[in-house]
Design a protein around this motif. Structure first.
Motif, PDB file in Angstrom:
ATOM      1  N   GLU A 215      56.747 -18.771  75.835  1.00 48.35           N
ATOM      2  CA  GLU A 215      56.940 -19.398  74.529  1.00 48.35           C
ATOM      3  C   GLU A 215      56.417 -18.497  73.412  1.00 48.35           C
ATOM      4  O   GLU A 215      57.035 -18.368  72.348  1.00 48.35           O
ATOM      5  CB  GLU A 215      56.221 -20.750  74.487  1.00 48.35           C
ATOM      6  CG  GLU A 215      56.847 -21.823  75.350  1.00 48.35           C
ATOM      7  CD  GLU A 215      58.228 -22.225  74.848  1.00 48.35           C
ATOM      8  OE1 GLU A 215      58.443 -22.238  73.629  1.00 48.35           O
ATOM      9  OE2 GLU A 215      59.097 -22.518  75.689  1.00 48.35           O
ATOM     10  N   LEU A 216      55.277 -17.855  73.646  1.00 47.18           N
ATOM     11  CA  LEU A 216      54.698 -16.975  72.630  1.00 47.18           C
ATOM     12  C   LEU A 216      55.604 -15.789  72.337  1.00 47.18           C
ATOM     13  O   LEU A 216      55.677 -15.321  71.193  1.00 47.18           O
ATOM     14  CB  LEU A 216      53.319 -16.476  73.079  1.00 47.18           C
ATOM     15  CG  LEU A 216      52.197 -17.510  73.080  1.00 47.18           C
ATOM     16  CD1 LEU A 216      50.909 -16.867  73.584  1.00 47.18           C
ATOM     17  CD2 LEU A 216      51.995 -18.083  71.694  1.00 47.18           C
ATOM     18  N   GLU A 217      56.286 -15.302  73.355  1.00 43.87           N
ATOM     19  CA  GLU A 217      57.167 -14.154  73.151  1.00 43.87           C
ATOM     20  C   GLU A 217      58.301 -14.476  72.180  1.00 43.87           C
ATOM     21  O   GLU A 217      58.819 -13.593  71.507  1.00 43.87           O
ATOM     22  CB  GLU A 217      57.740 -13.703  74.498  1.00 43.87           C
ATOM     23  CG  GLU A 217      56.709 -13.043  75.401  1.00 43.87           C
ATOM     24  CD  GLU A 217      57.256 -12.707  76.775  1.00 43.87           C
ATOM     25  OE1 GLU A 217      58.374 -13.197  77.102  1.00 43.87           O
ATOM     26  OE2 GLU A 217      56.600 -11.975  77.507  1.00 43.87           O
ATOM     27  N   HIS A 218      58.663 -15.755  72.075  1.00 40.48           N
ATOM     28  CA  HIS A 218      59.743 -16.166  71.172  1.00 40.48           C
ATOM     29  C   HIS A 218      59.241 -16.515  69.778  1.00 40.48           C
ATOM     30  O   HIS A 218      60.045 -16.680  68.859  1.00 40.48           O
ATOM     31  CB  HIS A 218      60.486 -17.373  71.749  1.00 40.48           C
ATOM     32  CG  HIS A 218      61.232 -17.077  73.007  1.00 40.48           C
ATOM     33  ND1 HIS A 218      62.286 -16.180  73.053  1.00 40.48           N
ATOM     34  CD2 HIS A 218      61.085 -17.548  74.272  1.00 40.48           C
ATOM     35  CE1 HIS A 218      62.763 -16.116  74.292  1.00 40.48           C
ATOM     36  NE2 HIS A 218      62.042 -16.934  75.056  1.00 40.48           N
ATOM     37  N   LEU A 219      57.925 -16.615  69.616  1.00 36.53           N
ATOM     38  CA  LEU A 219      57.368 -17.053  68.337  1.00 36.53           C
ATOM     39  C   LEU A 219      57.780 -16.169  67.156  1.00 36.53           C
ATOM     40  O   LEU A 219      58.214 -16.693  66.124  1.00 36.53           O
ATOM     41  CB  LEU A 219      55.839 -17.148  68.427  1.00 36.53           C
ATOM     42  CG  LEU A 219      55.125 -17.648  67.174  1.00 36.53           C
ATOM     43  CD1 LEU A 219      55.624 -19.040  66.780  1.00 36.53           C
ATOM     44  CD2 LEU A 219      53.610 -17.686  67.408  1.00 36.53           C
ATOM     45  N   PRO A 220      57.679 -14.837  67.262  1.00 33.90           N
ATOM     46  CA  PRO A 220      58.081 -14.017  66.099  1.00 33.90           C
ATOM     47  C   PRO A 220      59.543 -14.199  65.718  1.00 33.90           C
ATOM     48  O   PRO A 220      59.905 -14.069  64.547  1.00 33.90           O
ATOM     49  CB  PRO A 220      57.811 -12.579  66.577  1.00 33.90           C
ATOM     50  CG  PRO A 220      56.806 -12.715  67.664  1.00 33.90           C
ATOM     51  CD  PRO A 220      57.148 -14.007  68.347  1.00 33.90           C
ATOM     52  N   GLN A 221      60.396 -14.507  66.684  1.00 37.32           N
ATOM     53  CA  GLN A 221      61.821 -14.663  66.407  1.00 37.32           C
ATOM     54  C   GLN A 221      62.120 -15.962  65.657  1.00 37.32           C
ATOM     55  O   GLN A 221      63.039 -16.019  64.843  1.00 37.32           O
ATOM     56  CB  GLN A 221      62.608 -14.626  67.715  1.00 37.32           C
ATOM     57  CG  GLN A 221      62.421 -13.357  68.522  1.00 37.32           C
ATOM     58  CD  GLN A 221      63.018 -13.477  69.918  1.00 37.32           C
ATOM     59  OE1 GLN A 221      63.856 -14.324  70.172  1.00 37.32           O
ATOM     60  NE2 GLN A 221      62.575 -12.620  70.824  1.00 37.32           N
ATOM     61  N   SER A 222      61.333 -16.996  65.925  1.00 43.64           N
ATOM     62  CA  SER A 222      61.617 -18.306  65.337  1.00 43.64           C
ATOM     63  C   SER A 222      60.742 -18.631  64.127  1.00 43.64           C
ATOM     64  O   SER A 222      61.084 -19.528  63.349  1.00 43.64           O
ATOM     65  CB  SER A 222      61.439 -19.399  66.388  1.00 43.64           C
ATOM     66  OG  SER A 222      60.119 -19.378  66.917  1.00 43.64           O
ATOM     67  N   ALA A 223      59.634 -17.917  63.948  1.00 41.69           N
ATOM     68  CA  ALA A 223      58.662 -18.282  62.911  1.00 41.69           C
ATOM     69  C   ALA A 223      59.251 -18.247  61.511  1.00 41.69           C
ATOM     70  O   ALA A 223      58.998 -19.136  60.696  1.00 41.69           O
ATOM     71  CB  ALA A 223      57.441 -17.368  62.991  1.00 41.69           C
ATOM     72  N   ARG A 224      60.053 -17.223  61.204  1.00 42.93           N
ATOM     73  CA  ARG A 224      60.614 -17.116  59.855  1.00 42.93           C
ATOM     74  C   ARG A 224      61.497 -18.309  59.528  1.00 42.93           C
ATOM     75  O   ARG A 224      61.426 -18.877  58.428  1.00 42.93           O
ATOM     76  CB  ARG A 224      61.409 -15.820  59.730  1.00 42.93           C
ATOM     77  CG  ARG A 224      61.913 -15.557  58.311  1.00 42.93           C
ATOM     78  CD  ARG A 224      62.814 -14.351  58.267  1.00 42.93           C
ATOM     79  NE  ARG A 224      63.129 -13.943  56.927  1.00 42.93           N
ATOM     80  CZ  ARG A 224      64.046 -13.038  56.618  1.00 42.93           C
ATOM     81  NH1 ARG A 224      64.733 -12.432  57.594  1.00 42.93           N
ATOM     82  NH2 ARG A 224      64.293 -12.719  55.363  1.00 42.93           N
ATOM     83  N   GLU A 225      62.323 -18.702  60.472  1.00 38.16           N
ATOM     84  CA  GLU A 225      63.196 -19.853  60.254  1.00 38.16           C
ATOM     85  C   GLU A 225      62.391 -21.128  60.083  1.00 38.16           C
ATOM     86  O   GLU A 225      62.696 -21.977  59.236  1.00 38.16           O
ATOM     87  CB  GLU A 225      64.166 -20.000  61.423  1.00 38.16           C
ATOM     88  CG  GLU A 225      65.103 -21.194  61.296  1.00 38.16           C
ATOM     89  CD  GLU A 225      66.033 -21.340  62.491  1.00 38.16           C
ATOM     90  OE1 GLU A 225      66.718 -22.375  62.580  1.00 38.16           O
ATOM     91  OE2 GLU A 225      66.063 -20.419  63.339  1.00 38.16           O
TER      92      GLU A 225
END
Length: 217
Positions: free
Chosen positions: A17-27
């Motif tokens: 889940e953490l690995e996906h955090l940078p990808q989704s945080a901006r949205e």
């Protein structure tokens, strides 16, 4: 299922889940009129485990925050999301153990400054907590918004806009179960503090951790 097997499975799930955090945080952060936030990326001081790099104890992902006009874009600081999954640092000064001491935390940070060289307080030690749930560098903060917001004190006179101050607040990670929860618990308070100050930034149902420190007037 054995306790060991189940525990390891949870570690793998959290790390994924953490690995996906940078990808989704901006949205998830969104934006406000006249303001923008850049894509997030892992910070160079991310603290992953040594062997195999599969275990994360503490790490941060960050993005630049900019004031936008029709003619230009001006970076005013950096937004950080710090994942604080486990703390073993004993308190330097004996203090009461706080309610969130044994919770994994998602800490939202704003570090003021247009350029990296201007962000002298940008040091992970100031963004971490000890085993009792207190900031490791408690003496560097004063509390606002009833103890939910901690403002970094660097000797500069008060009265400045909140885009020129550095501050943090933390939410128990288990409270961020959905994108909606992220927006209400993290994104909305972040933008409210940045643009209007902390007085009414947190809703009545905010899960933000409280720190019984000296509260600024």
């Amino acid at each position: 299922m054995s306790i060991i097997f189940d525990s390891f499975a949870n570690l793998v799930k959290v790390t994924t889940e953490l690995e996906h955090l940078p990808q989704s945080a901006r949205e998830l952060f969104g934006s406000r009129l006249g303001w923008a936030i850049s894509p997030f990326s892992w910070e160079k001081h991310e603290d992953w485990g040594d062997a195999g790099k599969w275990l994360c104890q503490w790490a941060a992902t960050g993005a630049d925050v900019s004031e936008e006009t029709a003619k230009s874009s001006k970076v005013v600081g950096r937004a950080l999301l710090c994942t604080d999954l486990y703390r073993e640092r004993k308190a330097a000064v004996l203090k009461t153990k706080l309610a969130h001491a044994e919770d994994a935390l998602l800490t939202c940070v704003f570090v003021a400054g247009q350029k990296a060289k201007d962000r002298e307080e940008y040091n992970p030690e100031y963004l971490k907590f000890d085993a009792n749930g207190w900031p490791i560098e408690s003496k560097s903060y004063i509390a606002r918004a009833g103890g939910r917001l901690l403002e970094y004190q660097n000797g500069i006179l008060q009265g400045r806009p909140w885009t020129e101050r550095s501050w943090i607040f933390a939410i128990p990670l288990e409270k961020i179960e959905t994108p909606r929860a992220f927006k209400t618990q993290i994104a909305e308070p972040f933008w409210n503090i940045l643009l209007n100050g902390p007085e009414n930034a947190f809703s009545a149902d905010s899960c933000a951790c409280r720190f019984p420190m000296e509260v600024a007037s």
